[in-house]
Design a protein around this motif. Structure first.
Motif, PDB file in Angstrom:
ATOM      1  N   HIS A   1      -0.007   0.879  -4.362  1.00 12.16           N
ATOM      2  CA  HIS A   1      -0.902  -0.085  -5.004  1.00 12.16           C
ATOM      3  C   HIS A   1      -2.261  -0.093  -4.317  1.00 12.16           C
ATOM      4  O   HIS A   1      -2.367  -0.093  -3.089  1.00 12.16           O
ATOM      5  CB  HIS A   1      -0.280  -1.484  -4.981  1.00 12.16           C
TER       6      HIS A   1
ATOM      7  N   PRO B   1      -7.482  -3.604  -4.802  1.00 12.28           N
ATOM      8  CA  PRO B   1      -7.644  -4.754  -5.713  1.00 12.28           C
ATOM      9  C   PRO B   1      -6.313  -5.381  -6.122  1.00 12.28           C
ATOM     10  O   PRO B   1      -6.190  -6.614  -6.165  1.00 12.28           O
ATOM     11  CB  PRO B   1      -8.373  -4.147  -6.917  1.00 12.28           C
ATOM     12  N   ALA B   2      -5.317  -4.538  -6.423  1.00 14.35           N
ATOM     13  CA  ALA B   2      -4.009  -5.063  -6.817  1.00 14.35           C
ATOM     14  C   ALA B   2      -3.352  -5.792  -5.658  1.00 14.35           C
ATOM     15  O   ALA B   2      -2.744  -6.861  -5.846  1.00 14.35           O
ATOM     16  CB  ALA B   2      -3.117  -3.929  -7.314  1.00 14.35           C
ATOM     17  N   VAL B   3      -3.461  -5.228  -4.454  1.00 18.15           N
ATOM     18  CA  VAL B   3      -2.871  -5.876  -3.282  1.00 18.15           C
ATOM     19  C   VAL B   3      -3.553  -7.219  -3.021  1.00 18.15           C
ATOM     20  O   VAL B   3      -2.893  -8.214  -2.703  1.00 18.15           O
ATOM     21  CB  VAL B   3      -2.975  -4.962  -2.046  1.00 18.15           C
TER      22      VAL B   3
ATOM     23  N   ARG C   1       5.966 -10.986  -8.209  1.00 20.92           N
ATOM     24  CA  ARG C   1       5.508  -9.608  -8.372  1.00 20.92           C
ATOM     25  C   ARG C   1       5.693  -8.812  -7.091  1.00 20.92           C
ATOM     26  O   ARG C   1       6.157  -7.668  -7.120  1.00 20.92           O
ATOM     27  CB  ARG C   1       4.041  -9.594  -8.797  1.00 20.92           C
TER      28      ARG C   1
ATOM     29  N   ARG D   1       0.830  -1.196   0.000  1.00 19.53           N
ATOM     30  CA  ARG D   1       0.000   0.000   0.000  1.00 19.53           C
ATOM     31  C   ARG D   1       0.870   1.252   0.000  1.00 19.53           C
ATOM     32  O   ARG D   1       0.561   2.231  -0.693  1.00 19.53           O
ATOM     33  CB  ARG D   1      -0.919  -0.006   1.226  1.00 19.53           C
TER      34      ARG D   1
ATOM     35  N   GLU E   1      -4.951  -9.182  -5.190  1.00 20.59           N
ATOM     36  CA  GLU E   1      -4.480 -10.129  -6.210  1.00 20.59           C
ATOM     37  C   GLU E   1      -3.095 -10.664  -5.863  1.00 20.59           C
ATOM     38  O   GLU E   1      -2.826 -11.872  -5.985  1.00 20.59           O
ATOM     39  CB  GLU E   1      -4.435  -9.423  -7.566  1.00 20.59           C
ATOM     40  N   ILE E   2      -2.234  -9.780  -5.390  1.00 21.82           N
ATOM     41  CA  ILE E   2      -0.884 -10.206  -5.024  1.00 21.82           C
ATOM     42  C   ILE E   2      -0.919 -11.132  -3.815  1.00 21.82           C
ATOM     43  O   ILE E   2      -0.257 -12.181  -3.801  1.00 21.82           O
ATOM     44  CB  ILE E   2      -0.002  -8.979  -4.745  1.00 21.82           C
TER      45      ILE E   2
END
Length: 242
Positions: free
Chosen positions: A183, A186-188, A203, A179, A190-191
């Protein structure tokens, strides 16, 4: 004998690397002291203004423009001890960001190698208040991350008070670093969901490495601003340039 010739706005712009309009804007925002006015109404600056603008450029690169403006405004009225402490706090803040990114990196490595949770001692747990304090976030942030499925605490006691075990603490450190790197949720998510896949941690590892590189660059920028900051601090208690 006559004193030094006052600097025009264009002179200050040329010496500081800012445009004339930026010089006026930064004066209006309090980054530099108000300029004196000549008999014809034009601004009359001094070398003190140039030093303050150079210090601001380095500070803005290191801690962002808002914090840089606040710091310079504070330095102009602070005692020498207070000003030195304020600059030290900036270095401490960057060191804390670096330490947190390194802890997230270690937690990620533990997941990748499946050596168990890290870096907290086995069996150790934290309350939501303790974990929030360790990460430098609010407890409400941890509750939001829980709602979003990013960090899942253990729940204990009849009051269902949140307890975070080593795995959750490691995950929270990774989320904090992701964060802070900019990011979105949603991106966090996914990771974090991909971390236990064979190719998942790659990633996150790249993001953490780039974050450490950026922190290093910001630290260098703060070091480069040191000479100008020292000039601003020592000139704060001096009479204005003639």
């Amino acid at each position: 004998m006559t004193g030094p010739v006052p600097l025009r706005t264009t002179d200050v712009a040329r010496a500081s690397g800012y445009s004339p309009q930026q010089v006026r804007d930064l004066e209006r925002l309090g980054v530099i002291p108000p300029a004196a006015r000549s008999d014809n109404g034009y601004r009359a600056y001094t070398p003190t203004h140039v030093r303050a603008l150079r210090a601001y450029r380095g500070l803005a690169d290191a801690v962002g423009p808002v914090a840089a403006r606040q710091t310079l405004a504070r330095l102009r009225t602070a005692t020498l001890a207070e000003a030195a402490a304020a600059v030290t706090d900036l270095h401490v803040r960057l060191a804390r960001e670096r330490d947190e990114a390194l802890r997230a990196q270690r937690a990620l490595d533990a997941i990748r190698h499946e050596t168990g949770p890290a870096p907290e001692p086995a069996g150790d747990t934290m309350t939501i208040t303790e974990l929030a304090g360790a990460l430098g976030v609010r407890p409400s942030t941890l509750r939001f991350w829980e709602q979003e499925g990013l960090v899942r605490p253990e729940r204990v006691t009849s009051l269902r008070a949140r307890r975070y075990g080593p795995s959750a603490i490691g995950a929270a450190r990774i989320v904090t670093a992701l964060r802070a790197a900019g990011h979105g949720v949603p991106a966090v998510r996914e990771i974090m969901d991909s971390l236990h896949r064979l190719d998942g941690p790659g990633r996150a590892r790249d993001i953490l490495r780039r974050r450490l590189d950026r922190i290093a660059g910001r630290t260098v920028a703060l070091l480069r601003a040191g000479t100008d900051l020292a000039a601003v601090i020592t000139s704060a208690g001096e009479p204005p340039d003639p």
